[in-house]
Motif scaffolding. Structure first.
Motif, short mmCIF file in Angstrom:
data_model
loop_
_atom_site.label_atom_id
_atom_site.label_comp_id
_atom_site.label_asym_id
_atom_site.label_seq_id
_atom_site.Cartn_x
_atom_site.Cartn_y
_atom_site.Cartn_z
N VAL A 118 1.21 7.87 -0.69
CA VAL A 118 1.08 8.68 0.52
C VAL A 118 2.37 9.45 0.79
O VAL A 118 2.35 10.66 1.07
N VAL A 119 3.50 8.76 0.69
CA VAL A 119 4.80 9.42 0.94
C VAL A 119 5.03 10.52 -0.09
O VAL A 119 5.49 11.63 0.25
N ALA A 120 4.71 10.24 -1.35
CA ALA A 120 4.90 11.26 -2.39
C ALA A 120 4.02 12.46 -2.14
O ALA A 120 4.44 13.62 -2.35
N THR A 121 2.79 12.23 -1.68
CA THR A 121 1.87 13.34 -1.42
C THR A 121 2.35 14.18 -0.24
O THR A 121 2.26 15.42 -0.25
N LEU A 122 2.89 13.51 0.79
CA LEU A 122 3.36 14.24 1.96
C LEU A 122 4.65 15.01 1.68
O LEU A 122 4.81 16.16 2.09
N ALA A 123 5.58 14.35 0.97
CA ALA A 123 6.88 14.97 0.75
C ALA A 123 6.88 15.94 -0.43
O ALA A 123 7.59 16.94 -0.42
N PHE A 124 6.09 15.62 -1.45
CA PHE A 124 6.07 16.44 -2.66
C PHE A 124 4.61 16.68 -3.06
O PHE A 124 4.16 16.19 -4.10
N GLY A 125 3.90 17.38 -2.25
CA GLY A 125 2.47 17.55 -2.47
C GLY A 125 2.12 18.18 -3.79
O GLY A 125 1.07 17.89 -4.37
N SER A 126 2.95 19.04 -4.31
CA SER A 126 2.66 19.73 -5.56
C SER A 126 3.25 19.05 -6.78
O SER A 126 3.17 19.60 -7.88
N THR A 127 3.84 17.88 -6.60
CA THR A 127 4.45 17.20 -7.74
C THR A 127 3.39 16.70 -8.71
O THR A 127 2.21 16.57 -8.37
N SER A 128 3.81 16.44 -9.93
CA SER A 128 2.90 15.99 -10.98
C SER A 128 2.52 14.52 -10.77
O SER A 128 3.08 13.83 -9.92
N VAL A 129 1.55 14.06 -11.57
CA VAL A 129 1.17 12.65 -11.52
C VAL A 129 2.36 11.77 -11.89
O VAL A 129 2.56 10.70 -11.31
N GLY A 171 -1.02 -6.23 4.20
CA GLY A 171 -1.85 -5.65 5.24
C GLY A 171 -1.07 -4.74 6.17
O GLY A 171 -1.54 -3.67 6.57
N VAL A 172 0.16 -5.16 6.53
CA VAL A 172 1.00 -4.34 7.40
C VAL A 172 1.38 -3.04 6.69
O VAL A 172 1.32 -1.94 7.27
N VAL A 173 1.75 -3.16 5.41
CA VAL A 173 2.15 -1.97 4.65
C VAL A 173 0.97 -1.02 4.49
O VAL A 173 1.11 0.20 4.66
N MET A 174 -0.21 -1.56 4.19
CA MET A 174 -1.38 -0.70 4.01
C MET A 174 -1.80 -0.07 5.32
O MET A 174 -2.31 1.06 5.34
N ALA A 175 -1.58 -0.78 6.43
CA ALA A 175 -1.87 -0.19 7.74
C ALA A 175 -0.98 1.02 7.99
O ALA A 175 -1.45 2.06 8.50
N ALA A 176 0.29 0.90 7.61
CA ALA A 176 1.20 2.05 7.76
C ALA A 176 0.77 3.21 6.88
O ALA A 176 0.78 4.37 7.30
N ALA A 177 0.37 2.90 5.64
CA ALA A 177 -0.08 3.95 4.73
C ALA A 177 -1.35 4.61 5.27
O ALA A 177 -1.50 5.84 5.21
N THR A 178 -2.27 3.81 5.81
CA THR A 178 -3.52 4.36 6.35
C THR A 178 -3.25 5.24 7.57
O THR A 178 -3.88 6.29 7.75
N PHE A 179 -2.30 4.81 8.40
CA PHE A 179 -1.95 5.61 9.58
C PHE A 179 -1.40 6.97 9.17
O PHE A 179 -1.81 8.01 9.71
N LEU A 180 -0.48 6.97 8.20
CA LEU A 180 0.07 8.24 7.73
C LEU A 180 -1.03 9.11 7.11
O LEU A 180 -1.07 10.32 7.32
N ALA A 181 -1.89 8.47 6.33
CA ALA A 181 -2.97 9.23 5.70
C ALA A 181 -3.91 9.81 6.75
O ALA A 181 -4.37 10.96 6.62
N TYR A 182 -4.23 9.05 7.78
CA TYR A 182 -5.09 9.54 8.85
C TYR A 182 -4.42 10.67 9.62
O TYR A 182 -5.06 11.68 9.95
N ARG A 183 -3.13 10.48 9.89
CA ARG A 183 -2.39 11.49 10.67
C ARG A 183 -2.34 12.83 9.97
O ARG A 183 -2.39 13.89 10.61
N PHE A 184 -2.27 12.81 8.64
CA PHE A 184 -2.14 14.06 7.88
C PHE A 184 -3.38 14.36 7.03
O PHE A 184 -3.29 15.08 6.04
N ASP A 185 -4.51 13.75 7.41
CA ASP A 185 -5.81 14.05 6.79
C ASP A 185 -5.79 13.80 5.28
O ASP A 185 -6.19 14.65 4.48
#
Length: 345
Positions: A118-129, A171-185
């Motif tokens: 999630v962080v990589a997608t938000l910060a570097f959306g165009s980066t490679s796999v 579960g706490v970490v995944m909740a944070a990831a889900t929140f960020l994912a929800y916040r930024f669609d």
């Protein structure tokens, strides 16, 4: 009482420090398992939406050959690599933490990988796999070492509580990831990354998995050191083992393997937990002896789940992560009940 010098040569320390003798696994058992794996691999090559038979390849049908080499073969290779590597990663973590219920899935490692994606997608959306994999690996390493650091500062008397701590942390970490994912669609993207599925594997999109083969080889080379480190820090140091370095190498292997597999094909629940437990229950805890068998069993487990996923609702496909979650969940409950029963008795 049996003295230390009278112990059988093939006895090895269990994750809890107890020496267990080798169980009766005969060579023909391994031969039968290898045969079943070969049959499953053959079935995997010719089961799918596109009708494909060995005769089609002999007839030199170009379209059929393209499906075979561009889809079926890469899919089979990725299944074998991902299954074997994740099983070995679970075996290494189980030994180093001295707990039979610790694996990348119960230590929160896979959830840290999800947060890294999630962080990589938000910060570097165009980066490679490969770039996403590198960032996810860093998060995986940080999360795994944090889990180990946390265990060293918590006094736990029940081995079953240890993975519960990891599950809660995950579960706490995944909740944070889900929140960020929800916040930024990005919820759909996260679900696609985290759900184990081999249907999208094609030539040119799975080659990163070859890196886990190198990690598995390193794990085999360090197998004896991991076995000694699993007996405890004081015992390992007395035998001349650089305990901290060996544990670090083992955790790095488990974290890197988990990150690569999750980024490439998604998360396969319970794989790194159930397979090592079943193999060590049958063969003992000598890592050098059981590691190859664990790798083959992990590959076979994922292969069976994949074939089932392709046939249950044919021509539709059920993700491997769902099939593995059901089978692995039942096996996990059985292992918990078995450990509790033996502990009470």
């Amino acid at each position: 009482m049996t003295s230390t010098s009278e112990r059988p040569v093939d006895a090895a320390p269990a994750p809890g420090g107890r020496v267990r003798r080798r169980r009766g696994v005969q060579p023909w058992h391994l031969a039968a398992a290898a045969l079943l794996l070969a049959v499953g691999a053959l079935a995997s090559l010719f089961i799918g939406v596109s009708d494909l038979t060995p005769l089609d390849l002999l007839d030199a049908d170009e379209s059929k050959a393209t499906v075979f080499w561009a889809s079926r073969v890469p899919r089979l290779v990725s299944i074998l690599l991902a299954g074997s590597a994740m099983a070995v990663a679970g075996l290494v973590m189980m030994s180093l933490t001295r707990n039979r219920f610790v694996s990348p899935q119960t230590a929160g490692t896979t959830e840290w990988v999800g947060l890294g994606i999630v962080v990589a997608t938000l910060a570097f959306g165009s980066t490679s796999v490969f770039g996403k994999m590198a960032i996810a690996t860093l998060f995986s390493l940080a999360g795994t070492f944090f889990f180990v650091w946390l265990l060293r500062r918590i006094v736990l008397t029940d081995m079953i509580v240890v993975p519960l701590v990891g599950i809660l942390l995950g579960g706490v970490v995944m909740a944070a990831a889900t929140f960020l994912a929800y916040r930024f669609d990005l919820l759909q993207s996260v679900d696609a990354w985290m759900n184990g599925d081999f249907s999208g594997v094609l030539a040119g999109r799975y080659e990163l998995l070859y890196l886990v083969l190198a990690a598995t080889v390193v794990a085999y080379l360090y197998a004896d050191r991991f076995s000694v480190a699993g007996m405890g820090e004081s015992f390992a140091i007395n035998l001349g083992i650089a305990y901290t370095r060996v544990v670090t190498i083992g955790l790095v292997i488990a974290s890197v393997v988990t990150a690569i597999v999750v980024v490439t094909v998604g998360n396969i629940p319970f794989l790194g937990l159930v397979v090592p437990n079943i193999v060590t229950l049958a063969m003992g805890d000598n890592l050098r002896r059981v590691l190859p068998v664990t790798a083959l069993t992990g590959a076979g487990f994922v292969l069976v789940c994949d074939v089932l996923g392709r046939t249950i609702r044919y021509p539709y496909e059920v993700p491997v992560g769902m099939i593995g979650g059901v089978i692995g969940g039942v096996a996990f409950i059985w292992l918990l009940l078995r450990a509790r029963t033996r502990g009470v008795s």
